[in-house]
Design a protein around this motif. Structure first.
Motif, PDB file in Angstrom:
ATOM      1  N   GLY A 109      15.051  33.870  36.599  1.00  0.00           N
ATOM      2  CA  GLY A 109      14.903  33.564  38.014  1.00  0.00           C
ATOM      3  C   GLY A 109      15.803  34.409  38.889  1.00  0.00           C
ATOM      4  O   GLY A 109      15.664  34.432  40.105  1.00  0.00           O
ATOM      5  N   ASP A 110      16.755  35.116  38.278  1.00  0.00           N
ATOM      6  CA  ASP A 110      17.728  35.924  39.024  1.00  0.00           C
ATOM      7  C   ASP A 110      17.052  37.164  39.605  1.00  0.00           C
ATOM      8  O   ASP A 110      16.513  37.989  38.880  1.00  0.00           O
ATOM      9  N   LYS A 115      15.395  33.630  42.616  1.00  0.00           N
ATOM     10  CA  LYS A 115      16.673  33.080  43.086  1.00  0.00           C
ATOM     11  C   LYS A 115      17.611  34.234  43.437  1.00  0.00           C
ATOM     12  O   LYS A 115      17.790  35.155  42.640  1.00  0.00           O
ATOM     13  N   HIS A 162      15.832  30.851  47.488  1.00  0.00           N
ATOM     14  CA  HIS A 162      15.194  30.101  46.390  1.00  0.00           C
ATOM     15  C   HIS A 162      13.696  30.097  46.678  1.00  0.00           C
ATOM     16  O   HIS A 162      13.116  29.088  47.076  1.00  0.00           O
TER      17      HIS A 162
END
Length: 198
Positions: A31-32, A58, A90
């Protein structure tokens, strides 16, 4: 009192149905969305995205963003005319149509250092062509073809060889989808149980 419970029950059931086949992917697997992860396209090539799935990005709000662009803008790291822009830190992006989706960092330097990804969404499998209909009866005055004699089987083509498209592997977030479906099932069960109580 019973009407709100019935409404909650119906909404819970609807959520269960809507989320039964959709998966949530985290970009890059974690998600980074940053320069620390530069293998986004390798991750995307290993994943199977379908219409209705979502991808989570994210990042630190105010310091980066996710920009959906055309192929040309993707190739040139041009965020000037985006299809969509996300900057909340997000960002959950729903994949609503099949085909390639191009995402880049809103920071040109980051994009040029490979903070970008192409997500290819597979064709919607729910729109398969209907099976072929049985042969129509022969017109009046003509004979229909007779079935093969007893003991003989009609010739049929061999089954198609198994390919990746015929046997898709589950996406990496199957566990998340199963847990989500289970939670919605419990909510639906509790909601329906409350109907009987009141």
């Amino acid at each position: 009192m019973a009407k709100p419970v019935i409404i909650i029950c119906h909404l819970s059931f609807l959520l269960l149905i809507l989320n039964a086949n959709a998966f949530e992917f985290m970009v890059g697997g974690s998600g980074d969305w940053s320069l620390a992860s530069t293998s986004y396209n390798q991750w995307a090539e290993r994943s199977r995205f379908q219409v209705g799935d979502t991808v989570l990005f994210k990042y630190e709000s105010g310091k980066d963003s996710v920009v959906q662009v055309t192929k040309e803008d993707y190739d040139n790291c041009n965020a000037a005319s985006p299809i969509a822009k996300y900057d909340d830190g997000h960002s959950m992006v729903k994949l609503n149509e099949s085909g390639p989706h191009y995402f880049i960092s809103g920071l040109v330097d980051n994009c040029k250092k490979n903070e970008k990804v192409v997500i290819v969404v597979m064709a919607d499998r729910s729109h398969r062509s209907p099976p072929s209909s049985p042969p129509s009866p022969a017109p009046a005055g003509e004979e229909s073809p007779s079935p093969p004699p007893a003991g003989e089987e009609s010739q049929s083509p061999p089954p198609a060889p198994a390919t990746e498209d015929n046997n898709p592997t589950p996406s990496p977030n199957v566990a998340t989808s199963i847990v989500t479906s289970f939670v919605y099932s419990i909510i639906a069960f509790v909601g329906s149980s409350l109907v009987f109580v009141f």
